[in-house]
Design a protein around this motif. Structure first.
Motif, mmCIF file in Angstrom:
data_model
loop_
_atom_site.group_PDB
_atom_site.id
_atom_site.type_symbol
_atom_site.label_atom_id
_atom_site.label_comp_id
_atom_site.label_asym_id
_atom_site.label_seq_id
_atom_site.Cartn_x
_atom_site.Cartn_y
_atom_site.Cartn_z
ATOM 1 N N ALA A 29 0.845 -1.203 0.000
ATOM 2 C CA ALA A 29 0.000 0.000 0.000
ATOM 3 C C ALA A 29 0.880 1.252 0.000
ATOM 4 N N ASP A 30 1.950 1.206 0.789
ATOM 5 C CA ASP A 30 2.898 2.319 0.846
ATOM 6 C C ASP A 30 3.575 2.551 -0.502
ATOM 7 N N ARG A 31 3.981 1.455 -1.121
ATOM 8 C CA ARG A 31 4.620 1.541 -2.447
ATOM 9 C C ARG A 31 3.691 2.195 -3.450
ATOM 10 N N PRO A 61 -6.846 2.101 -4.906
ATOM 11 C CA PRO A 61 -7.206 0.668 -4.929
ATOM 12 C C PRO A 61 -7.122 0.061 -6.328
ATOM 13 N N ARG A 62 -7.251 0.886 -7.351
ATOM 14 C CA ARG A 62 -7.196 0.357 -8.723
ATOM 15 C C ARG A 62 -5.803 -0.136 -9.081
ATOM 16 N N ARG A 63 -4.832 0.249 -8.269
ATOM 17 C CA ARG A 63 -3.473 -0.230 -8.559
ATOM 18 C C ARG A 63 -3.098 -1.461 -7.746
ATOM 19 N N LEU A 64 -4.040 -1.954 -6.946
ATOM 20 C CA LEU A 64 -3.791 -3.208 -6.223
ATOM 21 C C LEU A 64 -4.570 -4.334 -6.890
ATOM 22 N N ARG A 65 -3.956 -5.483 -7.043
ATOM 23 C CA ARG A 65 -4.678 -6.689 -7.497
ATOM 24 C C ARG A 65 -4.417 -7.781 -6.481
ATOM 25 N N VAL A 108 -10.380 -3.076 -6.860
ATOM 26 C CA VAL A 108 -9.352 -4.106 -6.650
ATOM 27 C C VAL A 108 -9.741 -5.364 -7.447
ATOM 28 N N LEU A 109 -8.971 -5.645 -8.500
ATOM 29 C CA LEU A 109 -9.274 -6.799 -9.353
ATOM 30 C C LEU A 109 -8.625 -8.073 -8.799
ATOM 31 N N LEU A 168 -15.085 -10.858 -3.403
ATOM 32 C CA LEU A 168 -14.466 -10.441 -4.662
ATOM 33 C C LEU A 168 -15.266 -9.322 -5.311
ATOM 34 N N LYS A 169 -16.591 -9.430 -5.227
ATOM 35 C CA LYS A 169 -17.440 -8.385 -5.807
ATOM 36 C C LYS A 169 -17.242 -7.063 -5.072
ATOM 37 N N HIS A 170 -17.173 -7.180 -3.757
ATOM 38 C CA HIS A 170 -16.990 -5.996 -2.922
ATOM 39 C C HIS A 170 -15.670 -5.298 -3.274
ATOM 40 N N LEU A 171 -14.603 -6.089 -3.362
ATOM 41 C CA LEU A 171 -13.292 -5.519 -3.683
ATOM 42 C C LEU A 171 -13.301 -4.917 -5.088
ATOM 43 N N ARG A 172 -13.890 -5.645 -6.007
ATOM 44 C CA ARG A 172 -13.933 -5.156 -7.386
ATOM 45 C C ARG A 172 -14.707 -3.848 -7.477
ATOM 46 N N GLY A 173 -15.763 -3.750 -6.685
ATOM 47 C CA GLY A 173 -16.542 -2.516 -6.654
ATOM 48 C C GLY A 173 -15.690 -1.314 -6.273
#
Ligand code: C2E
Ligand code: MG
Ligand code: MG
Ligand code: MG
Length: 277
Positions: free
Chosen positions: A99-101, A139-143, A170-171, A162-167
């Motif tokens: 997350a820091d990165r 969050p869009r940069r975390l998978r 986070v893929l 998974l749906k919650h994260l994707r919303g």
């Protein structure tokens, strides 16, 4: 005499069990100390687009730094952690570093490995999103990378997570694909962004199992195509493997050919070997 010999065998067996138990306890104590100290570090391995070898992201891979400077890979200690809740704690250290990165860099995504254990914790997704929020990480940069086991265990709960994260952007990717149960029939129900083809099939492309490995990669590729998702070929070590996976239609690649896991993110892949090779 037979009895005595039998007892002897049991004594040795007990001894071996005791030693194994002690070894595990030692390792657990070491892990515990490392969690409280700074022994765990995320290393980053580049993931490239196969058409032009542009770096599109990295996978965060856990390393345990020993006092002497030696780096341990997860295989040497994760078995112990997987059986206690230690691996979850270690994972959270990795996620915090990632997350820091993300917050302090620009560019591609970083994927993290999520042990199936996390899916038993209904607060996992929210905790992950809170961590990103606190770090001011997009969050869009975390998978997340999950394995097929996670889909089988408590499928409805995992689906919701998974749906919650994707919303929130986070893929999810399916790791080590092809080695698990491959529950093809319900794969389409899960919001999966890509399949990571297990490195054993890539390794097999240049060996006696070439035909079988190619068939597996081709089948996974066809499946991905029908699901409308893309693939990452894992463990590409040479240009021959690179050429085959490109021909078979894999979109992304990861492996020593492009770079080993390192403490820093890389933005450009040096010309390792000629593409034509
Ligand atoms: P994985 O997620 O499938 O990660 C890929 C593994 O392949 C990594 O091993 C990576 O170093 C290795 N690899 C990459 N390119 C090549 C190549 O060209 N050739 C070969 N022979 N190997 C290559 P590593 O870092 O030892 O990690 C092993 C496994 O441990 C990972 O497999 C993953 O399942 C698990 N793991 C790693 N980091 C974490 C973590 O932070 N949390 C959890 N829960 N598991 C982790
Ligand atoms: Mg992985
Ligand atoms: Mg993998
Ligand atoms: Mg693997």
């Amino acid at each position: 005499r037979a009895k005595a010999a039998g007892r002897g065998r049991w004594a040795t067996f007990d001894e071996a069990m005791r030693e194994e138990a002690m070894r595990i306890l030692d390792l657990e104590a070491d892990l515990r100390r490392a969690i409280n100290g700074e022994g765990f570090v995320a290393f980053y391995q580049p993931i490239v687009r196969l058409s032009d070898r542009r770096v599109v992201g990295h996978e965060a891979l856990l390393r345990w730094q020993q006092a002497g400077g030696e780096l341990l890979s997860p295989s040497s200690f994760i078995g112990v952690g997987e059986n206690s809740s230690l691996i979850e704690e270690v994972d959270w250290l990795v996620y915090a570093q990632v997350a820091d990165r993300i917050a302090h860099t620009q560019g591609g995504y970083i994927s993290v490995n999520v042990s199936p254990r996390h899916f038993r914790d209904s607060a996992f997704a929210d905790r992950l999103l809170r961590l990103l929020d606190k770090a001011k990480a997009d969050p869009r940069r975390l998978r997340i990378e999950i394995t097929e086991v996670a889909l089988l265990e408590e499928a409805p709960r995992v689906l919701n997570m998974l749906k919650h994260l994707r919303g929130h952007g986070v893929l999810a990717q399916l790791d080590d694909f092809g080695t698990g149960f491959s529950a093809l029939s319900y794969l389409h129900r899960f919001p999966i962004e890509c399949l990571k083809i297990d490195q054993s099939f890539i390794a097999g492309l240049g060996s006696e199992t070439r035909v079988e490995s190619e068939a597996v990669v081709r089948a996974i590729q066809a499946l991905a195509g029908s699901l409308g998702i893309h693939t990452v070929a894992e463990g590409i070590e040479n240009v021959h493997q690179q050429r085959v996976v490109r021909e078979l239609g894999c979109t992304l690649g990861q492996g020593y050919l492009y770079g080993r896991p390192l403490p820093e993110l890389v933005s450009v892949i040096e010309e390792v070997e000629t593409l034509a090779g």
